[in-house]
Design an enzyme around this catalytic site. Structure first.
Site, mmCIF file in Angstrom:
data_model
loop_
_atom_site.group_PDB
_atom_site.id
_atom_site.type_symbol
_atom_site.label_atom_id
_atom_site.label_comp_id
_atom_site.label_asym_id
_atom_site.label_seq_id
_atom_site.Cartn_x
_atom_site.Cartn_y
_atom_site.Cartn_z
ATOM 1 N N SER A 121 0.815 -1.218 0.000
ATOM 2 C CA SER A 121 0.000 0.000 0.000
ATOM 3 C C SER A 121 0.849 1.268 0.000
ATOM 4 C CB SER A 121 -0.949 -0.042 1.186
ATOM 5 O OG SER A 121 -1.956 0.915 1.020
ATOM 6 N N HIS A 122 0.674 2.102 1.012
ATOM 7 C CA HIS A 122 1.363 3.394 1.049
ATOM 8 C C HIS A 122 2.787 3.273 1.586
ATOM 9 C CE1 HIS A 122 -0.442 2.338 4.773
ATOM 10 N NE2 HIS A 122 0.466 3.078 5.387
ATOM 11 N N ASP A 285 -2.422 6.886 -3.096
ATOM 12 C CA ASP A 285 -1.242 6.135 -2.667
ATOM 13 C C ASP A 285 -0.872 5.094 -3.726
ATOM 14 O OD1 ASP A 285 -3.225 4.209 -2.243
ATOM 15 O OD2 ASP A 285 -2.330 3.462 -0.402
ATOM 16 N N ASP A 287 -1.219 1.885 -4.222
ATOM 17 C CA ASP A 287 -2.174 0.913 -4.753
ATOM 18 C C ASP A 287 -3.565 1.514 -4.980
ATOM 19 O OD1 ASP A 287 -2.532 1.122 -1.960
ATOM 20 O OD2 ASP A 287 -3.551 -0.814 -1.888
ATOM 21 N N ASP A 289 -5.848 3.053 -3.107
ATOM 22 C CA ASP A 289 -7.018 3.035 -2.232
ATOM 23 C C ASP A 289 -7.078 4.232 -1.288
ATOM 24 O OD1 ASP A 289 -4.927 2.090 -0.726
ATOM 25 O OD2 ASP A 289 -5.979 0.331 0.047
ATOM 26 N N ARG A 290 -5.965 4.970 -1.152
ATOM 27 C CA ARG A 290 -5.999 6.163 -0.298
ATOM 28 C C ARG A 290 -6.083 7.424 -1.156
ATOM 29 N NH1 ARG A 290 -2.269 5.673 4.981
ATOM 30 N NH2 ARG A 290 -2.935 3.587 5.552
ATOM 31 N N LYS A 385 -11.393 0.597 -0.032
ATOM 32 C CA LYS A 385 -11.430 2.039 -0.180
ATOM 33 C C LYS A 385 -10.942 2.383 -1.582
ATOM 34 C CE LYS A 385 -7.227 2.505 2.674
ATOM 35 N NZ LYS A 385 -7.023 1.197 3.312
HETATM 36 C C1 VG1 Z 1 -3.424 1.802 8.653
HETATM 37 C C2 VG1 Z 1 -4.546 2.804 8.806
HETATM 38 C C3 VG1 Z 1 -5.877 2.130 8.525
HETATM 39 C C4 VG1 Z 1 -5.842 1.500 7.131
HETATM 40 C C5 VG1 Z 1 -4.663 0.567 7.018
HETATM 41 C C6 VG1 Z 1 -4.515 -0.008 5.621
HETATM 42 O O1 VG1 Z 1 -3.566 0.781 9.592
HETATM 43 O O2 VG1 Z 1 -4.530 3.361 10.099
HETATM 44 O O3 VG1 Z 1 -6.905 3.085 8.641
HETATM 45 O O4 VG1 Z 1 -7.034 0.794 6.875
HETATM 46 O O5 VG1 Z 1 -3.464 1.256 7.344
HETATM 47 O O6 VG1 Z 1 -4.464 1.000 4.655
HETATM 48 P P1 VG1 Z 1 -2.722 0.722 10.967
HETATM 49 O O7 VG1 Z 1 -3.105 -0.587 11.620
HETATM 50 O O8 VG1 Z 1 -1.287 0.831 10.581
HETATM 51 O O9 VG1 Z 1 -3.155 1.910 11.736
HETATM 52 V V1 VG1 Z 1 -3.628 0.744 3.221
HETATM 53 O O10 VG1 Z 1 -3.855 2.020 2.229
HETATM 54 O O11 VG1 Z 1 -2.183 0.364 3.815
HETATM 55 O O12 VG1 Z 1 -4.326 -0.700 2.593
HETATM 56 CO CO CO Z 2 -3.236 1.673 -0.052
#
Ligand code: VG1
Ligand code: CO
Length: 550
Positions: A121-122, A285, A287, A289-290, A385
């Site tokens: 992801s990010h 981001d 992938d 989704d953000r 998302k």
């Molecule tokens: C983080 C964010 C959460 C989000 C998750 C995955 O998780 O706080 O809101 O759903 O990342 O997002 P954590 O457990 O590190 O707080 V992504 O864009 O990485 O799929």
């Molecule tokens: Co993401």
């Protein structure tokens, strides 16, 4: 049709294959360790095979990723293993590139059993960065906790995996071919996603907006969304070429941290704060989704963005013309959405952090729009998302109201008041110390009522435990919460997506019904320092300066 030679390869378990908030995320090099990736993939297949009624030869599996370092290699590994494990069909986006929301659409539209998304992801990419594997189930959403827990349990005793050896799968062009009895379908990464988006938005209307001279900037941050933004905004909707910047996917995202927030994307922040800034700007981001949204010289926080979209949905987004059943936000996300839900007289749910908790609510028809403070916004067209969906929602609102994004958010705050909001992260902390700190705080919770924090009384303090209203599954210890008498809230929890040490997150929120133009950091200063003292952060971490404020 070539006939694969299925090989049973002996392996030994790794002890750390526990998927976190969203998939298994580790340093890229960890996934390069002998058998590491194979063990995890086989453990997912073994979890699926525990269902006696499931015949994999009648099922489709989708595989794709955000293009980060190792994407191509892991694509080939999973393809080979999926053939050996007897899947009927494997769906692969061209060149193995797909965004997370588009993958969710593929799984749903093609009724696949599930799909692997190769992404952290990010998190940064590259050989020295992070890699990750998410498994999504047949509703298109992330596997629920019961499923990921089972993957982990099976990974602890795995002794072999199945592969079909050294086949080089061709995935560069759309085509169909067979390897043994498995059909490999290389598909267009846009079609299914476009179908679901066209059901929601009036593309002609958004195209008219661009025709009328409206200009925006979209920052792909060298992740996979750039190709989607080019396809949708520039090709389909007629935004001028150059609207999408940093649009080409790169294995290391060009060295940037592909997290669309004010710190890691100060590049877009600077552009949107300049005198000659455009009226609207957005970033996604790696992938897709953000999302991060800006009006002219104004950052629109994610908790407010989802509130605005919800408030305007019926009027401005054709897919919601009959209204909404309900909305949901993760617990630490600002309460701005609750105020809109109350006004619209619709249900509003509060879930633990992570998109997987929204899926059950959407499947049961209980909610349509969801949001997280971590720059995640989306709806029930998919079960992830969706950054581009958020952008198209804002474009629909701008085109329908004829107002700028800046005026839309100022009007919103004028009507509902404003939740000043910040998240403070303490990254790469010692895990033992972080756990000890939280466990000591947990013990003190019952004694906090009546105590003063920054001169304001604590009216209630507890730990968030969640019972899924649909499945009745229980998720415990999802964050410590402190409620204050003036309506402020403070929440703290440990991240479940980091790849090094522990990350402590502290979420601060202060509501003001009248003053909507104050500086957020100034508004939250008192809360911020008093909670650091309450948690005894300097004692445990040696400093009370967060490493990241978003
Ligand atoms: C983080 C964010 C959460 C989000 C998750 C995955 O998780 O706080 O809101 O759903 O990342 O997002 P954590 O457990 O590190 O707080 V992504 O864009 O990485 O799929
Ligand atoms: Co993401």
């Amino acid at each position: 049709m070539s006939t694969p030679v299925v090989r049973k390869v002996p392996t030994s378990p790794y002890k750390d294959q526990h998927p976190g908030t969203s998939g298994l995320r580790k340093k890229t090099r960890v996934f390069m360790d002998k058998g590491y990736t194979e063990n995890f993939i086989q453990s997912v297949f073994n979890t699926l095979k525990e269902d006696p009624g499931l015949d994999l030869s009648k099922q489709s599996l989708a595989i794709g990723g955000d293009g980060r370092y190792l994407n191509s290699e892991v694509m080939q590994t999973i393809l080979s293993m999926a053939v050996a494990n007897g899947f009927g069909e494997i769906l692969v986006p061209r060149r193995g590139l797909i965004s997370t929301p588009a993958m969710s659409a593929v799984i749903r539209q093609r009724k696949a059993l599930g799909g692997f998304i190769l992404t952290a992801s990010h998190n940064p990419g590259g050989k020295e960065g992070d890699f990750g594997i998410k498994y999504n189930v047949s509703n298109g959403g992330p596997a629920p906790e019961t499923f990921t827990q089972r993957i982990y349990e099976l990974s602890l005793s795995i002794d072999h995996y199945l592969t079909s050896g050294d086949i080089e799968f061709q995935i560069d062009n759309e085509t169909e071919y067979h390897i043994g009895s498995t059909k490999v379908s290389v598909i267009d990464p846009f079609t299914d996603y476009q179908t679901v988006l066209e059901e929601i938005f009036d593309f002609n209307k958004i195209a008219d907006l661009f025709k009328s001279g409206f200009r925006m900037i979209f920052d792909g941050m060298h992740g996979v969304t750039g190709i989607y933004a080019q396809h949708f905004l520039e090709h389909l909707l007629g935004a001028p070429q150059g609207t999408v910047i940093r649009g080409n996917p790169l294995p290391d995202f060009g060295g940037i941290h592909p997290d669309p927030n004010l710190v890691y994307n100060s590049f877009l922040l600077d552009k949107m704060m300049a005198n000659d800034a455009l009226d609207f700007g957005a970033a996604n981001d790696a992938d897709g989704d953000r999302n991060m949204i800006f009006g002219h010289n104004l950052f629109i926080p994610p908790g407010d963005s989802v509130a605005v979209i919800t408030d305007m949905a019926r009027r401005c987004i054709p897919g919601f013309k009959d209204g909404l059943a309900g909305v949901a936000r993760s617990m630490p996300t600002s309460t701005a959405l609750d105020r809109v839900a109350k006004n619209l007289k619709i249900e509003s749910f509060e879930t633990p952090t992570g998109w997987k908790y929204f899926g059950n609510l959407m499947d049961a028809g209980l909610c349509n729009i969801c949001g997280e403070e971590s720059f995640g916004t989306g709806a029930d067209h998919v079960r992830e998302k969706d950054g581009l969906w958020a952008v198209l929602s804002w474009l629909s609102i701008i085109s329908e109201t004829g107002k700028s994004a800046r005026d839309i958010i100022l009007d919103h705050w004028g009507k509902y008041g404003r939740s000043y909001y910040e998240r403070h992260d303490y990254e790469e902390m010692d895990s033992d110390k972080a756990n000890e700190m939280l466990s000591n705080m947990r013990k003190r919770l019952p004694k906090l009522k009546g105590m003063s924090l920054s001169g304001i009384e604590i009216t209630h303090a507890d730990e968030f435990n969640y019972v899924d209203p649909v499945t009745k599954d229980v998720s415990e210890r999802q964050g410590l919460r402190f409620f204050l008498s003036d309506g402020s809230r403070i929440i703290t929890r440990l991240s479940g997506t980091g790849t090094k040490g522990a990350t402590l997150r502290i979420y601060l929120e202060q509501f003001d019904a009248e003053n909507i133009d104050r500086d957020t950091a100034t508004m939250l200063k008192g809360l911020s320092s008093s909670v650091a003292n309450l948690l005894k952060i300097p004692k445990y971490f040696g400093s009370n300066k967060p490493s990241l404020i978003t």
